[in-house]
Design an enzyme around this catalytic site. Structure first.
Site, mmCIF file in Angstrom:
data_model
loop_
_atom_site.group_PDB
_atom_site.id
_atom_site.type_symbol
_atom_site.label_atom_id
_atom_site.label_comp_id
_atom_site.label_asym_id
_atom_site.label_seq_id
_atom_site.Cartn_x
_atom_site.Cartn_y
_atom_site.Cartn_z
ATOM 1 N N LYS A 11 45.469 3.985 53.476
ATOM 2 C CA LYS A 11 45.463 4.547 54.828
ATOM 3 C C LYS A 11 44.700 3.590 55.736
ATOM 4 C CE LYS A 11 45.196 9.377 56.016
ATOM 5 N NZ LYS A 11 44.360 10.553 55.848
HETATM 6 C C1 E4P Z 1 45.619 13.111 57.596
HETATM 7 O O1 E4P Z 1 45.980 12.327 56.741
HETATM 8 C C2 E4P Z 1 44.216 13.513 57.860
HETATM 9 O O2 E4P Z 1 43.497 13.534 56.641
HETATM 10 C C3 E4P Z 1 44.058 14.900 58.398
HETATM 11 O O3 E4P Z 1 45.265 15.581 58.504
HETATM 12 C C4 E4P Z 1 43.092 14.995 59.540
HETATM 13 O O4 E4P Z 1 43.155 16.237 60.127
HETATM 14 P P1 E4P Z 1 41.973 16.959 60.917
HETATM 15 O O5 E4P Z 1 42.299 16.893 62.359
HETATM 16 O O6 E4P Z 1 42.002 18.366 60.405
HETATM 17 O O7 E4P Z 1 40.694 16.254 60.552
#
Ligand code: E4P
Length: 216
Positions: A83
């Site tokens: 990522k």
């Molecule tokens: C995606 O890969 C992220 O880990 C995640 O969906 C972040 O979401 P949040 O806005 O709940 O932190």
């Protein structure tokens, strides 16, 4: 649309994986920090639980450092997807990883143009953050729709992961708008399975069957 779990909590992965509905996992540094898990510790624990792609995020800012982290993270498993943040350094790293045969997931995507850049750099996955957009008065589902339209029009193969999911309706809308994957927090996954009419229906079936005194 495939379902991923967005978590770093091993027990959550174990439980939802046992339903047979999981196609992958995404994590991020905040989730790992909250779960109190270092990456090697986390990876050791979930070893046999996760079959599909598992996104682990870099924390470095320069491409050089991101590459070092990415190679290390990839060392934890063949299914590890790196990522990367949607920054110039992230894009640069994405291209380099592509050449090395390592998949990447471009995260923190908040516009169709960012998704286009991610795809052009060679991303295998792009993660538009639905909930955070909606929290700020923008249209998360509209973004999924735009990216889907553009990717289809130009035959872009990168998969769209609807991320930052807040409630079950977000999942339905992501599916309707053409996301390839939704990465869903544990609490939302639990809400998705629940319906009062299912509970009532089950109770009634059981009651009628017991009263009948018949056997299976
Ligand atoms: C995606 O890969 C992220 O880990 C995640 O969906 C972040 O979401 P949040 O806005 O709940 O932190």
């Amino acid at each position: 649309m495939k379902l991923f779990l967005d978590t770093a909590v091993v027990e959550e992965i174990r439980e939802i994986a046992s339903w047979g509905v999981l196609s992958g996992i995404t994590t991020n540094p905040s989730l790992l920090a909250k779960a109190g898990r270092s990456v090697p510790d986390f990876m050791r624990e979930i070893d046999s639980l996760v079959k599909g792609p598992l996104s682990l995020e870099v924390t470095a800012e320069s491409s050089e450092e991101m590459l070092k982290e990415a190679r290390k993270l990839r060392g934890y498993g063949e299914n590890v997807v790196i990522k990367l943040p949607l920054t110039p350094e992230g894009l640069k790293t994405c291209g380099q990883l592509k050449e090395e045969g390592i998949s990447s997931n471009l995260t923190l995507v908040f516009s169709a143009n960012q998704a286009l850049l991610a795809a052009a750099a060679g991303a295998d996955y792009v993660s538009p953050f639905i909930g955070r957009l909606n929290d700020n008065g923008a249209d998360g589902n509209g973004l999924i729709r735009e990216i889907r339209t553009i990717f289809d029009r130009y035959g872009i193969a990168a998969k769209i992961i609807a991320a930052s999911i807040r409630d079950p309706r977000n999942v339905t809308e992501a599916a309707l708008n053409g996301a390839d994957i939704a990465t869903i927090p544990y609490a939302v996954m639990k809400k998705m399975i629940a319906h009062p009419l299912t509970v009532d229906g089950l109770r009634k079936f059981k009651e009628d069957w017991e009263n009948s005194r018949l056997s299976l």
